[in-house]
Design a protein around this motif. Structure first.
Motif, mmCIF file in Angstrom:
data_model
loop_
_atom_site.group_PDB
_atom_site.id
_atom_site.type_symbol
_atom_site.label_atom_id
_atom_site.label_comp_id
_atom_site.label_asym_id
_atom_site.label_seq_id
_atom_site.Cartn_x
_atom_site.Cartn_y
_atom_site.Cartn_z
ATOM 1 N N GLU A 115 -23.056 12.540 34.839
ATOM 2 C CA GLU A 115 -22.483 12.073 33.415
ATOM 3 C C GLU A 115 -23.385 12.338 32.467
ATOM 4 O OE1 GLU A 115 -23.116 8.325 35.845
ATOM 5 O OE2 GLU A 115 -22.754 10.219 36.268
ATOM 6 N N ASP A 116 -24.720 12.849 32.353
ATOM 7 C CA ASP A 116 -25.596 12.981 31.160
ATOM 8 C C ASP A 116 -25.324 14.462 30.808
ATOM 9 O OD1 ASP A 116 -26.834 10.702 31.148
ATOM 10 O OD2 ASP A 116 -27.996 11.117 33.014
ATOM 11 N N THR A 117 -24.289 14.988 31.614
ATOM 12 C CA THR A 117 -24.001 16.383 31.314
ATOM 13 C C THR A 117 -23.387 16.671 29.735
ATOM 14 O OG1 THR A 117 -23.883 17.439 33.436
ATOM 15 C CG2 THR A 117 -22.634 18.558 31.966
ATOM 16 N N ALA A 118 -23.881 17.357 29.075
ATOM 17 C CA ALA A 118 -23.333 17.217 27.530
ATOM 18 C C ALA A 118 -24.410 18.389 26.781
ATOM 19 C CB ALA A 118 -23.531 16.156 26.822
ATOM 20 N N VAL A 119 -24.068 18.619 25.598
ATOM 21 C CA VAL A 119 -24.805 19.299 24.399
ATOM 22 C C VAL A 119 -25.329 18.235 23.759
ATOM 23 C CG1 VAL A 119 -24.718 20.730 22.520
ATOM 24 C CG2 VAL A 119 -23.393 21.521 24.243
ATOM 25 N N TYR A 120 -26.904 18.574 23.879
ATOM 26 C CA TYR A 120 -27.692 17.683 23.302
ATOM 27 C C TYR A 120 -28.199 18.172 21.795
ATOM 28 C CZ TYR A 120 -27.896 14.410 27.271
ATOM 29 O OH TYR A 120 -27.540 13.701 28.284
ATOM 30 N N TYR A 121 -28.126 17.091 20.804
ATOM 31 C CA TYR A 121 -28.403 17.508 19.492
ATOM 32 C C TYR A 121 -29.292 16.580 18.829
ATOM 33 C CZ TYR A 121 -23.817 20.051 19.521
ATOM 34 O OH TYR A 121 -22.880 20.746 19.628
ATOM 35 N N CYS A 122 -30.317 17.111 18.213
ATOM 36 C CA CYS A 122 -31.418 16.519 17.476
ATOM 37 C C CYS A 122 -30.938 16.301 16.263
ATOM 38 C CB CYS A 122 -32.701 17.623 17.534
ATOM 39 S SG CYS A 122 -33.843 16.860 16.438
ATOM 40 N N SER A 123 -30.925 15.115 15.618
ATOM 41 C CA SER A 123 -30.700 14.967 14.283
ATOM 42 C C SER A 123 -31.630 14.110 13.422
ATOM 43 C CB SER A 123 -29.468 14.079 14.455
ATOM 44 O OG SER A 123 -28.704 13.779 13.086
ATOM 45 N N ALA A 124 -31.507 14.297 12.082
ATOM 46 C CA ALA A 124 -32.667 13.657 11.025
ATOM 47 C C ALA A 124 -31.899 12.863 10.027
ATOM 48 C CB ALA A 124 -33.500 14.594 10.530
ATOM 49 N N GLN A 125 -32.496 11.789 9.608
ATOM 50 C CA GLN A 125 -32.139 10.962 8.484
ATOM 51 C C GLN A 125 -32.500 11.717 7.157
ATOM 52 O OE1 GLN A 125 -32.731 6.951 8.764
ATOM 53 N NE2 GLN A 125 -31.166 6.362 10.125
ATOM 54 N N SER A 126 -31.879 11.533 6.067
ATOM 55 C CA SER A 126 -32.685 12.015 5.001
ATOM 56 C C SER A 126 -33.803 11.281 4.684
ATOM 57 C CB SER A 126 -31.481 11.554 3.763
ATOM 58 O OG SER A 126 -32.241 11.858 2.613
ATOM 59 N N PRO A 127 -34.979 11.867 4.144
ATOM 60 C CA PRO A 127 -36.243 11.286 3.674
ATOM 61 C C PRO A 127 -36.080 10.023 2.525
ATOM 62 C CG PRO A 127 -36.131 13.360 2.954
ATOM 63 C CD PRO A 127 -34.907 13.173 3.807
ATOM 64 N N TYR A 128 -34.988 10.066 1.856
ATOM 65 C CA TYR A 128 -34.691 9.325 0.916
ATOM 66 C C TYR A 128 -34.014 8.042 1.288
ATOM 67 C CZ TYR A 128 -35.718 13.647 -1.203
ATOM 68 O OH TYR A 128 -36.130 15.055 -1.645
ATOM 69 N N TYR A 129 -33.423 7.891 2.553
ATOM 70 C CA TYR A 129 -32.728 6.872 3.146
ATOM 71 C C TYR A 129 -33.668 5.621 3.669
ATOM 72 C CZ TYR A 129 -29.752 4.003 6.075
ATOM 73 O OH TYR A 129 -28.854 2.959 6.515
ATOM 74 N N SER A 130 -33.541 4.554 3.056
ATOM 75 C CA SER A 130 -34.515 3.582 3.386
ATOM 76 C C SER A 130 -33.931 2.331 4.189
ATOM 77 C CB SER A 130 -35.042 2.787 2.043
ATOM 78 O OG SER A 130 -33.964 2.299 1.359
ATOM 79 N N GLY A 131 -32.822 2.568 4.840
ATOM 80 C CA GLY A 131 -32.286 1.851 5.661
ATOM 81 C C GLY A 131 -32.554 1.845 7.236
#
Length: 126
Positions: A89-105
């Motif tokens: 069930e771990d089978t999937a396309v895995y994506y790396c993602s980033a938050q904006s450097p300006y986001y402070s949440g």
């Protein structure tokens, strides 16, 4: 802007391990919270793991907690996902993602992940 390139996916037997890597360029990596998401055919993209800017804090989806570990090396502008005890069930396309450097949440607020890599396929056979 930041460019993200995932690598390390492949075919593995259930119970095996893979280590995914994400290389970032063109941005201030150390100022960005980073995350991993995955998407299986017919399903929506789902959150897997997130890590804060300094790597002190992490958050995991319940489905992978205890099996996956997210880490980062700011000196190498890279984030990793160590995947152990893999299940079909771990089978999937895995994506790396980033938050904006300006986001402070919150680093784990998935709605603020706005930058994506191209994905790497992970297939776990039973």
């Amino acid at each position: 802007q930041v460019q993200l390139v995932e690598s390390g996916g492949g075919l593995v037997q259930a119970g095996g391990s893979l280590r995914l890597s994400c290389a970032a360029s063109g941005g201030t990596f150390s100022s960005r919270a980073m995350g991993w998401f995955r998407q299986a055919p017919g399903k929506e993209r789902e959150f897997v793991a997130a890590i804060s800017r300094g790597g002190v804090s992490t958050r995991y989806a319940d489905s992978v907690k205890g099996r996956f570990t997210i880490s980062r090396d700011n000196a190498k502008n890279s984030v990793y996902l160590q995947m152990n005890s893999l299940k079909p069930e771990d089978t999937a396309v895995y994506y790396c993602s980033a938050q904006s450097p300006y986001y402070s949440g919150s680093y784990y607020y998935t709605g603020e992940y706005r930058y994506w890599g191209q994905g790497t396929q992970v297939t776990v056979s039973s």
